[in-house]
Enzyme design. Structure first.
Site, PDB file in Angstrom:
ATOM      1  CD  GLU A   1      59.122  84.125 -35.981  1.00 10.89           C
ATOM      2  OE1 GLU A   1      59.744  83.074 -35.770  1.00 10.89           O
ATOM      3  OE2 GLU A   1      57.991  84.360 -35.543  1.00 10.89           O
TER       4      GLU A   1
ATOM      5  CD  GLU B   1      57.871  79.901 -39.185  1.00  5.04           C
ATOM      6  OE1 GLU B   1      57.520  80.281 -40.329  1.00  5.04           O
ATOM      7  OE2 GLU B   1      58.731  80.473 -38.520  1.00  5.04           O
TER       8      GLU B   1
ATOM      9  N   GLY C   1      62.242  81.420 -37.888  1.00 10.38           N
ATOM     10  CA  GLY C   1      62.838  82.165 -36.771  1.00 10.38           C
ATOM     11  C   GLY C   1      63.978  83.061 -37.228  1.00 10.38           C
TER      12      GLY C   1
ATOM     13  CB  ALA D   1      62.872  77.161 -34.504  1.00  9.52           C
TER      14      ALA D   1
HETATM   15  N1  COA Z   1      66.339  72.766 -37.902  1.00 13.33           N
HETATM   16  C1  COA Z   1      67.102  71.658 -37.811  1.00 13.33           C
HETATM   17  N2  COA Z   1      67.731  71.087 -38.846  1.00 13.33           N
HETATM   18  C2  COA Z   1      67.587  71.675 -40.029  1.00 13.33           C
HETATM   19  C3  COA Z   1      66.802  72.826 -40.220  1.00 13.33           C
HETATM   20  C4  COA Z   1      66.167  73.383 -39.092  1.00 13.33           C
HETATM   21  N3  COA Z   1      65.432  74.501 -39.173  1.00 13.33           N
HETATM   22  N4  COA Z   1      66.834  73.180 -41.521  1.00 13.33           N
HETATM   23  C5  COA Z   1      67.628  72.276 -42.138  1.00 13.33           C
HETATM   24  N5  COA Z   1      68.078  71.371 -41.227  1.00 13.33           N
HETATM   25  C6  COA Z   1      69.009  70.256 -41.490  1.00 13.33           C
HETATM   26  C7  COA Z   1      68.472  69.241 -42.465  1.00 13.33           C
HETATM   27  O1  COA Z   1      67.713  68.262 -41.802  1.00 13.33           O
HETATM   28  C8  COA Z   1      69.735  68.667 -43.057  1.00 13.33           C
HETATM   29  O2  COA Z   1      70.259  67.763 -42.114  1.00 13.33           O
HETATM   30  P1  COA Z   1      71.109  66.482 -42.579  1.00 13.33           P
HETATM   31  O3  COA Z   1      72.307  67.039 -43.271  1.00 13.33           O
HETATM   32  O4  COA Z   1      71.391  65.785 -41.301  1.00 13.33           O
HETATM   33  O5  COA Z   1      70.195  65.717 -43.488  1.00 13.33           O
HETATM   34  C9  COA Z   1      70.666  69.871 -43.090  1.00 13.33           C
HETATM   35  O6  COA Z   1      70.126  70.807 -42.144  1.00 13.33           O
HETATM   36  C10 COA Z   1      70.758  70.551 -44.431  1.00 13.33           C
HETATM   37  O7  COA Z   1      69.443  70.829 -44.898  1.00 13.33           O
HETATM   38  P2  COA Z   1      69.019  70.560 -46.400  1.00 13.33           P
HETATM   39  O8  COA Z   1      67.589  70.911 -46.519  1.00 13.33           O
HETATM   40  O9  COA Z   1      69.415  69.199 -46.781  1.00 13.33           O
HETATM   41  O10 COA Z   1      69.959  71.597 -47.148  1.00 13.33           O
HETATM   42  P3  COA Z   1      69.634  72.571 -48.335  1.00 13.33           P
HETATM   43  O11 COA Z   1      70.862  73.358 -48.543  1.00 13.33           O
HETATM   44  O12 COA Z   1      69.025  71.827 -49.462  1.00 13.33           O
HETATM   45  O13 COA Z   1      68.467  73.539 -47.796  1.00 13.33           O
HETATM   46  C11 COA Z   1      67.368  75.044 -46.256  1.00 13.33           C
HETATM   47  C12 COA Z   1      68.710  74.410 -46.716  1.00 13.33           C
HETATM   48  C13 COA Z   1      67.657  75.872 -45.039  1.00 13.33           C
HETATM   49  C14 COA Z   1      66.804  75.939 -47.374  1.00 13.33           C
HETATM   50  C15 COA Z   1      66.351  73.918 -45.944  1.00 13.33           C
HETATM   51  O14 COA Z   1      66.951  73.009 -45.065  1.00 13.33           O
HETATM   52  C16 COA Z   1      65.080  74.394 -45.280  1.00 13.33           C
HETATM   53  O15 COA Z   1      64.177  74.855 -45.945  1.00 13.33           O
HETATM   54  N6  COA Z   1      65.008  74.253 -43.930  1.00 13.33           N
HETATM   55  C17 COA Z   1      63.815  74.442 -43.184  1.00 13.33           C
HETATM   56  C18 COA Z   1      63.514  75.863 -42.930  1.00 13.33           C
HETATM   57  C19 COA Z   1      62.291  75.991 -42.056  1.00 13.33           C
HETATM   58  O16 COA Z   1      61.282  75.358 -42.261  1.00 13.33           O
HETATM   59  N7  COA Z   1      62.414  76.850 -41.069  1.00 13.33           N
HETATM   60  C20 COA Z   1      61.364  77.119 -40.173  1.00 13.33           C
HETATM   61  C21 COA Z   1      61.545  76.277 -38.974  1.00 13.33           C
HETATM   62  S1  COA Z   1      60.264  76.551 -37.820  1.00 13.33           S
END
Ligand code: COA
Length: 648
Positions: free
Chosen positions: A103, A123, A100, A61
């Protein structure tokens, strides 16, 4: 375009393109919903491949939307619509399918993935539970036991494991999409297998639930989400999918609105922003492969372990054979304890020890791209180290001091290469604590600063830039916090009541227990030094305790008494008698009032730090507290707390 469609014969290829991580924002959800209708109605399309543009499938999400009320179309409805499609949808996954994203993939009839793809429902790290059917579809696909690990214990299988678990139908090599299209062609015309939600999963033995409950409650340490994620999963197995989905959604919505979830979101964004400060984005860090560490005491050894862990080559520089042996044995002890706790294999432990190079004298510094000084906290000693390094190191090598109090300008003053000099303040134990305060001087070159951030990223640390002041950001707030805690005691509040209040708030230890563990003498010596300089520092109860020989656990007592080999604090009549001259009449104070006094003090110091430009933003101060000082993550940090209070 956020979601693109391409037609390849009878296969539609739907690509989510919402950089940087293909989060399922409102527009993506709308478009997916509309596409599910349109593709069902298109007689030429017989199957749909759903994939993500770029490095990953979907990271979940859009977390930024969670501060607002949910907006339709809701993700559970989008997933359900795709699951109900008349034609098979095939999720084609590379990189990661998180939250998500997983999901959504579970709503598809099939999943194909690359071997290195990661699957997770993270989450709970954001104080919520999956809200779009993850707790219900996953157990029906992979079985209850595995689903519990993924939903409530942060297990994240890769493609190979996902294949074994049945989460993925087949692995494909890159290029992913042609492989997925070939898979789609093969399933076209076959009778459709049951959807994830239609599958039948055997109920587990009763002890599976009780054991999981005990395990998850213990490891959650008061966090709300993990046990509730388990409950939603269990409810769906025991009472059916409809009931499970309903409980999952209501729990998700309730948790999403909590302070805990808001705090965790705040830290999520702060941690990411910390790694990439805007002013350094255009700069390339200097290449760092070999790092010298001067000083193999607790701090130097911890730093060396952190560097080894990140795969860097290191040389630990000491002044004599005995110190080298001591440092080697400290490091061997660190590895051994990680090995015993199952955090490190025998092979890794021996590989690290093999990679650890030690040296007597500064000669080896010649080969280093960066040298970190971690010697005794004394200006003259530190200056002499850098004078030696100035003679030996290459003219482009970076010099860093791990001072926690001394002004780095004084350390670098008059030495060669001031533009290559900066403070890198690690926290003990340095191989564990995530915080790295980065302290540039006015002379530090920007690419040297950028190299500090790059190093932090490689070490898996959270970098926070601090301006120069006494104690930098963290120790300065710590000092106010402790001073205020002692002021409460002087006002008649019980020592144990203060500690209990802070523990109830979420700290592992209260301020007095913490001081007993760390030792009261450092702060005492610091105050004494200030007094010697003629500064008006009034006596505090801690001073009286140290003067009476009570320096904490290491002397058998400080604020509390300790039995031999027992770290549990016991109320100390001695301590109370010693501090009595500074303590007023006994006063009852509610835990919440104690917490708000101490929070207000921390935030007030934080505001002063911001006003002086020592920290660049309030979120940085929160990161310092959470990653360096044990501030409870679920509370977001003192500045987050102050903001919340300001809003009510
Ligand atoms: N929603 C909104 N923004 C998100 C996001 C999400 N689910 N996941 C990552 N971002 C944003 C980060 O804030 C970052 O933004 P910025 O460039 O403005 O700082 C950008 O995306 C890149 O993320 P980052 O974590 O720096 O990159 P990465 O390549 O090291 O890691 C992921 C990528 C996807 C593995 C990591 O961002 C992550 O674990 N995200 C969360 C996943 C999550 O918790 N999902 C469940 C949501 S309910």
């Amino acid at each position: 375009m956020t979601v693109n469609v391409e037609i390849d014969g009878e296969i539609a290829i739907v690509t989510i393109e919402n950089p940087p991580v293909n989060a399922l924002s409102g527009t993506v959800r709308q478009r997916l919903l509309a596409l599910a209708d349109a593709l069902d109605g298109d007689p030429n399309v017989r199957a749909v491949v759903l994939t993500g543009a770029g490095k990953l499938f979907v990271a979940g999400a859009d977390i930024a939307e969670f501060d607002r009320p949910p907006e339709p179309p809701f993700l559970p409805d989008v997933v359900a619509r795709i699951e109900a499609a008349a034609k098979p949808w095939i999720a084609a996954i590379r990189g990661a399918a998180l939250g998500g994203g997983l999901e959504l993939a579970l709503g598809c009839r099939f999943r194909v993935a690359t071997a290195s793809a990661r699957f997770a429902l993270p989450e709970i790290n954001l104080g919520i539970i999956p809200g779009a059917g993850g707790t219900q579809r996953l157990p029906r696909v992979v079985g209850v036991t595995e689903a519990i690990r993924i939903v409530a214990e942060n297990h994240s299988p890769d493609g190979r494991e996902a294949l074994r678990l049945g989460l993925v139908d087949t692995l494909v090599d890159e290029p992913l999409v042609p492989g997925a299209v070939a898979f789609a062609r093969a399933v076209v015309g076959q009778a459709l297998s049951p959807t994830s939600i239609e599958r039948v999963v055997p109920a587990p033995a009763a002890n599976v639930w009780t054991e999981a409950e005990a395990r998850i409650t213990a490891s959650a340490r008061g966090a709300a989400a993990p046990p509730q994620a388990l409950q939603a999963l269990k409810h769906g197995i025991e009472h059916g999918v409809e009931a499970g989905l309903a409980l999952e959604r209501s729990t998700f919505l309730a948790l999403r609105a909590t302070e805990e979830a808001a705090a965790l979101r705040h830290l999520f964004f702060a941690e990411r922003a910390a790694l990439r400060p805007a002013e350094l984005r255009a700069l390339s860090p200097r290449p760092i492969e070999t790092v010298g560490v001067v000083g193999g005491g607790t701090m130097g050894s911890g730093i060396a372990a952190a560097l080894l862990n990140a795969g860097l080559s290191i040389v630990l520089i000491e002044q004599d054979e005995a110190s080298v042996l001591r440092a080697r044995s400290t490091l061997a002890g660190l590895f051994e304890s990680s090995r015993r706790r199952g955090l490190m294999s025998d092979e890794v432990a021996s590989e690290w020890m093999a990679r650890l190079e030690t040296s007597i004298g500064y000669g080896a510094a010649e080969r280093c791209d960066l040298v970190i000084e971690a010697v005794f906290e004394d200006l003259a000693v530190k200056r002499s180290v850098f004078a030696e390094l100035g003679r030996v190191c290459r003219p482009d090598a970076i010099h860093a001091t791990n001072t926690s109090y001394i002004d780095p300008r004084l350390i670098a003053d008059g030495l060669p290469g001031p533009e290559r000099f900066l403070g890198l303040h690690f926290f003990s134990p340095a191989q564990v604590m995530k915080l790295l305060e980065i302290v540039p001087t006015p002379d530090t070159a920007l690419d040297v600063l950028a190299t500090g951030y790059d190093l932090a990223r490689r070490l898996g640390k959270v970098p926070v830039r601090s301006g120069i002041c006494d104690g930098f950001i963290g120790n300065r707030i710590l000092r106010s916090y402790r001073t205020e805690a002692e002021a409460l005691v002087c006002g008649g509040v019980d020592i144990a009541a203060v500690d209990a209040a802070m523990r109830a708030f979420g700290f592992a230890m209260g301020p007095f227990e913490m001081q007993d563990m760390a030792g009261l003498d450092i702060a005492y010596l610091y105050r004494e030094a200030a007094r010697a300089r003629g500064m008006p520092v009034p006596d505090m109860p801690g001073d009286l305790l140290v003067r009476a020989g009570r320096k904490g656990q290491k002397t058998g007592g400080g604020w509390y008494d300790y039995a031999a080999d027992d770290r549990r604090p016991k109320t100390s009549m001695d301590a109370q008698r010693i501090i009595a001259p500074l303590v007023g009449a006994k006063k009852e104070m509610a835990g919440e009032a104690i917490v708000s006094r101490l929070m207000a003090t921390m935030a007030e110091e934080g505001h002063a730090i911001l006003a002086e430009g020592i920290a660049l933003g309030a979120a940085d101060i929160d990161l310092v507290e959470v990653h360096g000082y044990g501030f409870p993550r679920k509370r977001g940090g003192p500045m987050f707390q102050a903001g919340r209070l300001g809003k009510t």
